[in-house]
Design a protein around this motif. Structure first.
Motif, short mmCIF file in Angstrom:
data_model
loop_
_atom_site.label_atom_id
_atom_site.label_comp_id
_atom_site.label_asym_id
_atom_site.label_seq_id
_atom_site.Cartn_x
_atom_site.Cartn_y
_atom_site.Cartn_z
N GLU A 448 0.85 -1.19 0.00
CA GLU A 448 0.00 0.00 0.00
C GLU A 448 0.89 1.24 0.00
N THR A 449 0.81 2.02 -1.05
CA THR A 449 1.71 3.17 -1.19
C THR A 449 1.02 4.27 -1.96
N THR A 450 1.73 5.40 -2.08
CA THR A 450 1.27 6.52 -2.90
C THR A 450 2.47 7.34 -3.33
N PRO A 451 2.49 7.79 -4.57
CA PRO A 451 3.57 8.68 -5.00
C PRO A 451 3.28 10.15 -4.70
N SER A 452 2.11 10.44 -4.13
CA SER A 452 1.77 11.82 -3.78
C SER A 452 0.98 11.82 -2.48
N LEU A 453 1.57 12.39 -1.44
CA LEU A 453 0.90 12.49 -0.16
C LEU A 453 -0.11 13.64 -0.14
N PHE A 461 -14.31 11.86 6.33
CA PHE A 461 -13.99 10.54 6.86
C PHE A 461 -12.53 10.16 6.64
N CYS A 462 -11.70 11.13 6.29
CA CYS A 462 -10.29 10.82 6.01
C CYS A 462 -9.63 10.15 7.22
N TRP A 463 -8.94 9.06 6.99
CA TRP A 463 -8.26 8.34 8.07
C TRP A 463 -7.09 9.13 8.63
N ARG A 464 -6.60 10.09 7.86
CA ARG A 464 -5.35 10.75 8.25
C ARG A 464 -5.60 11.98 9.11
N HIS A 465 -6.86 12.25 9.46
CA HIS A 465 -7.19 13.38 10.35
C HIS A 465 -6.66 14.71 9.83
N GLY A 466 -6.56 14.83 8.49
CA GLY A 466 -6.13 16.10 7.93
C GLY A 466 -4.66 16.41 8.11
N THR A 467 -3.84 15.39 8.44
CA THR A 467 -2.42 15.66 8.68
C THR A 467 -1.62 15.72 7.38
N ASN A 468 -2.13 15.15 6.30
CA ASN A 468 -1.38 15.21 5.05
C ASN A 468 -1.62 16.56 4.36
N PRO A 469 -0.65 17.03 3.56
CA PRO A 469 -0.81 18.32 2.88
C PRO A 469 -1.89 18.26 1.81
N ARG A 515 7.65 -11.25 -1.60
CA ARG A 515 7.53 -11.07 -3.06
C ARG A 515 6.25 -10.26 -3.30
N ILE A 516 6.43 -8.97 -3.57
CA ILE A 516 5.28 -8.10 -3.81
C ILE A 516 4.61 -8.50 -5.11
N ARG A 517 3.29 -8.74 -5.04
CA ARG A 517 2.53 -9.12 -6.23
C ARG A 517 1.50 -8.06 -6.62
N HIS A 518 1.12 -7.24 -5.67
CA HIS A 518 0.07 -6.25 -5.93
C HIS A 518 0.45 -4.93 -5.28
N CYS A 519 -0.02 -3.86 -5.85
CA CYS A 519 0.23 -2.52 -5.31
C CYS A 519 -1.09 -1.75 -5.29
N ALA A 520 -1.50 -1.34 -4.10
CA ALA A 520 -2.70 -0.52 -3.93
C ALA A 520 -2.27 0.93 -3.81
N LEU A 521 -2.51 1.71 -4.84
CA LEU A 521 -2.17 3.14 -4.83
C LEU A 521 -3.36 3.91 -4.24
N SER A 522 -3.55 3.69 -2.95
CA SER A 522 -4.72 4.28 -2.29
C SER A 522 -4.42 4.64 -0.84
N LEU A 523 -3.16 4.80 -0.53
CA LEU A 523 -2.76 4.99 0.87
C LEU A 523 -3.30 6.30 1.43
N VAL A 524 -2.91 7.37 0.84
CA VAL A 524 -3.35 8.70 1.25
C VAL A 524 -3.02 9.64 0.10
#
Length: 783
Positions: A448-453, A461-469, A515-524
């Motif tokens: 689970e990753t993202t190239p843009s925070l 309902f954001c899980w990050r409580h508004g801490t990301n820019p 061995r990474i098989r899948h990537c969820a680009l939905s972290l934040v």
């Protein structure tokens, strides 16, 4: 003893035997006698000291102040004052000052009671009467509207005031005090000038008022609220960062400080040459809604637009302190005033473009370098250095510290990776997430990753409580995709290795997890926001890692240029404009137009790749009476799948001012009812959708298009990942049906719970550890 005997024989004239006895007694008991005597004397002295009244050491009063003495007609000491001392004179003494600022609780915020009236004051500034005419028409329309709303009797006729003629102290140090039964609401309509005007003095007054130690930092907090609308010229200042409506932006910022963040409606901005009329109408409609809400409820409300909280976290500030909004250290940048080099060019906003073009032409003819139009001064200055592009999440920033505390590994300056709780669960044989039930993704092999925070929404309902820019445009350093790809893989594997000693981790699954098989680009954040997203996806696919990308339907240009992904998600959090504005709190002013443009793009690409509508249901926001609206959106975009998921409660979202509680989390039975109603609405429209799978543990249900049924009429929602990569590497065109996988397992289908029977379902708080399928069989047997 010889000396005593001599005394007895030669000096003492009395009975020597009696004396001898007395001496013997003294020698034997002298120490207790001395101590007892001393103790008795001290007790007597103490008792007498406490009972006797104290006498004043001096009967001379302290010198009186000559001023007070004159006011009381008393001669100061030493000037012949012969009044008796017994005469008492009451003198004023200085009031004791207690330090500290008394903080206002939310329960103490000013609200309108049934007897109080509401007065709207409309302030404006104008040089060429353009803004003045607009303000008068606006005020007249507002007055007519307020007469027709509920509780119209509470409103007093709106008053329009020119900032050039009023005394700032009467309105912007404290609200007017002409009538204690009236509460005020401020609206400010101001243009941005490129010359010295009254607005410069006004801004200076607001700043000095806030910083004056003799005045409360928020003296205008008794106001019901405020809002600002700015006019500007995009020909000279095409963006807000370059100075478009900069004075309106500054006024909005300082009013937020002075009112304790009572921004009733976000800052509005428009260009009189293009879109000012439309933007002003949208702003006016929003202000009218807020005023009606105040009249009915008595306050601005919480957790929705109009709560007075930040519009977005990247609002630039001019000094180190902020007004309580979500601002970060790296985002506090000094703004510079925009002034012209010629004072005699007294132009309103409709002439700013001509002035700027003239200055630029003169500079070009003289051979000078390009002028920075964001920094006007009396004399045009050559820039000394190129502007510094800042990092999105610097290592020494509060944002970095906050995200790392939440378990993120920050890669570069704007990317991140984090271990999902379902990854930990799958490693211990306690079940994978709904993606395994629906699409065959093993959670322990998913990164689970993202190239843009950064994100362009501030969802409640954001899980990050508004801490990301957050931000509407990419204005940060851009890291190369190779660095991000290598960094997120290294961060993921490092976190997997840290789970090696966790009790219950299965060795075979731990080996598979390496061995990474899948990537969820939905972290934040917004992955599609990253300028090199296609290059990053290519690197994933080159190592045969599937890509599940989630976007929020606010970037149609990036979506249109997006290349193949294994599955493309679009968040559909509301069925109409107003509901979307309240729940997603988008930063873009044209958010609804962007939203619909993204749906149209998905409709065109539905035969190129698998598309999914993600519906996150929040009770009290986007469930009631919205089924038909969602059905219309599905008809508009025709996605391959529709995921309906209940919101996940992650604690109080105070940082995002969302105010969500457990009451906003729907029960799974409510999700099931909604799914049945939506499916019926889709079938009534003849769209060919049905309920394909569920995952009760995630409170999630999958509706699929009939395109994903095989010849036997069985649902095939899973993905043949090997076939996908073969088709992708072949370079030709292919359809989502071409890499449709095997049939959806029976345990994952609608009505069976969706929990993998190979895993063990763990119930917390002492509940039995029973697989859902077994539990369902027991319940059926009991019936």
């Amino acid at each position: 003893m010889k000396y005593d005997a001599w005394i007895l024989s030669n000096v003492w004239p009395f009975n020597t035997s009696a004396y001898a006895e007395a001496v013997e007694v003294w020698h034997e008991y002298r120490i207790p006698i001395i101590i007892s005597t001393f103790t008795i004397l001290m007790i007597v002295r103490t008792v007498l000291h406490t009972r006797l009244p104290r006498e004043k050491l001096s009967i001379t009063p302290p010198p009186a102040s000559p001023t007070l003495a004159a006011e009381k007609k008393i001669a100061p000491v030493g000037t012949g004052n012969k009044k008796p001392i017994s005469e008492k004179v009451t003198e004023k003494v200085p009031r004791r000052i207690v330090g500290g600022v008394k903080k206002r609780n939310s329960s103490q915020d000013d609200v309108v009671t049934g007897d109080e009236k509401i007065q709207v004051l409309v302030f404006f500034s104008s040089l060429t009467t353009t803004t003045e005419k607009t303000a008068k028409v606006f005020t007249e329309g507002l007055a007519q509207k307020l007469k027709s709303v509920n509780k119209a009797s509470r409103f007093i006729e709106p008053e329009i005031l020119d900032l050039s003629y009023i005394d700032y102290d009467e309105y912007f140090i404290n609200p007017p005090k002409s009538d204690s039964n009236v509460q005020y609401f401020y609206l400010l309509l101001v243009p941005t000038y490129n010359i010295d005007t009254v607005l410069d003095n006004f801004l200076e007054h607001l700043q000095e008022t806030h910083n004056d130690f003799r005045i409360d930092t928020a003296p205008l907090s008794p106001l019901l609220g405020y809002s600002v609308f700015g006019f500007g010229d995009r020909e000279g200042w095409p963006t807000e960062a370059d100075g478009f409506c900069s004075q309106a932006t500054d006024i909005d910022k300082w009013m937020a400080k002075l009112t304790a963040r009572k921004r009733a409606f976000p800052l509005g901005m428009g260009d009189p040459k293009t879109d000012a009329t439309e933007r002003l109408k949208e702003w006016k409609d929003g202000v009218e809604d807020i005023l009606e809400h105040i009249a009915e409820t008595g306050g601005l409300g919480e957790g929705v637009v109009g709560s007075g909280d930040a519009v977005e976290s990247d609002v630039e500030d001019v000094d180190e302190d902020d007004d309580g909004e979500v601002l970060f250290a790296e985002q506090k940048v000094a703004q510079k005033k925009t002034k012209s080099s010629k004072k005699d060019d007294m132009n309103d906003m409709e002439d700013l473009g001509k002035t700027l073009n003239k200055i630029a032409a003169e500079a070009e003819e003289s051979g000078e370098i390009e002028i920075d139009f964001t920094n006007f001064s009396k004399k045009a200055k050559k820039p000394t250095a190129a502007p510094v592009i800042k990092e999105m999440v610097p290592k020494d920033s509060p944002t970095f510290n906050s995200l790392t505390k939440q378990g993120y590994s920050i890669v570069g300056s704007h990317s991140g990776v984090k271990i999902c709780r379902w990854t930990k669960s799958a490693l211990r044989g306690r079940g994978s997430c709904y993606k395994y039930s629906f699409y065959g993704i093993a959670s322990h092999q998913c990164m689970e990753t993202t190239p843009s925070l950064s994100c362009s929404n501030k969802c409640v309902f954001c899980w990050r409580h508004g801490t990301n820019p957050v931000g509407t445009t990419w204005r940060w350093v851009v890291d190369p995709p190779e660095m991000i790809f290598d960094g997120v893989k290294a961060g993921h594997y490092k976190k997997i290795k840290m789970l090696r000693g966790v009790p219950g981790v299965r060795s075979e699954r731990f080996a598979e997890a390496m061995r990474i098989r899948h990537c969820a680009l939905s972290l934040v954040g917004e992955p599609i926001f990253y300028p090199h997203i296609n290059e990053f996806l290519s690197m994933l696919h080159a190592e045969r890692i599937s890509s599940f990308l989630v976007c929020n339907a606010q970037h149609p240009d990036q979506l249109a240029t997006l290349k193949h992904v294994t599955q493309l998600y679009v968040s559909i959090d509301a069925s109409n404009r107003e509901s979307l504005r309240k729940i997603d709190r988008p930063l873009h002013r044209d958010f609804w137009e962007r939203f619909n443009a993204c749906l149209d793009i998905l409709k065109k690409r539905r035969f190129e790749q698998r598309t999914v509508f993600r519906l996150t249901l929040v009770k009290g926001f986007n469930i009631d009476d919205e089924v038909e609206g969602y059905a219309a959106l599905v008809e508009q975009g025709l996605p391959c799948f529709v995921e309906i998921k209940g919101v996940t409660y992650c604690g109080t979202s105070s940082s995002a001012s969302a105010g969500l509680t457990m009451q906003n989390v729907p029960f799974y039975s409510e999700i099931q009812e909604f799914v049945l109603a939506l499916t019926a609405a889709l079938q009534k429209r003849g769209l060919g959708y049905g309920i394909a799978a569920e995952h009760a543990h995630s409170c999630c249900v999958l509706i699929a298009s009939d395109r994903f049924k095989n010849e036997r009429g069985k649902w095939c929602t899973r993905i043949d990942y090997q076939r996908f990569f073969e088709l992708l590497e072949g370079g030709g065109e292919f359809r989502p049906e071409d890499y449709m996988g095997e049939e959806t397992p029976d345990w994952a289908q609608w009505g069976n719970g969706g929990f993998d029977p190979r895993d063990e379902r763990v119930y917390r708080k002492g509940k039995n550890k029973v697989p859902l399928a077994v539990k369902a069989e027991e319940e059926e047997g009991g019936e």
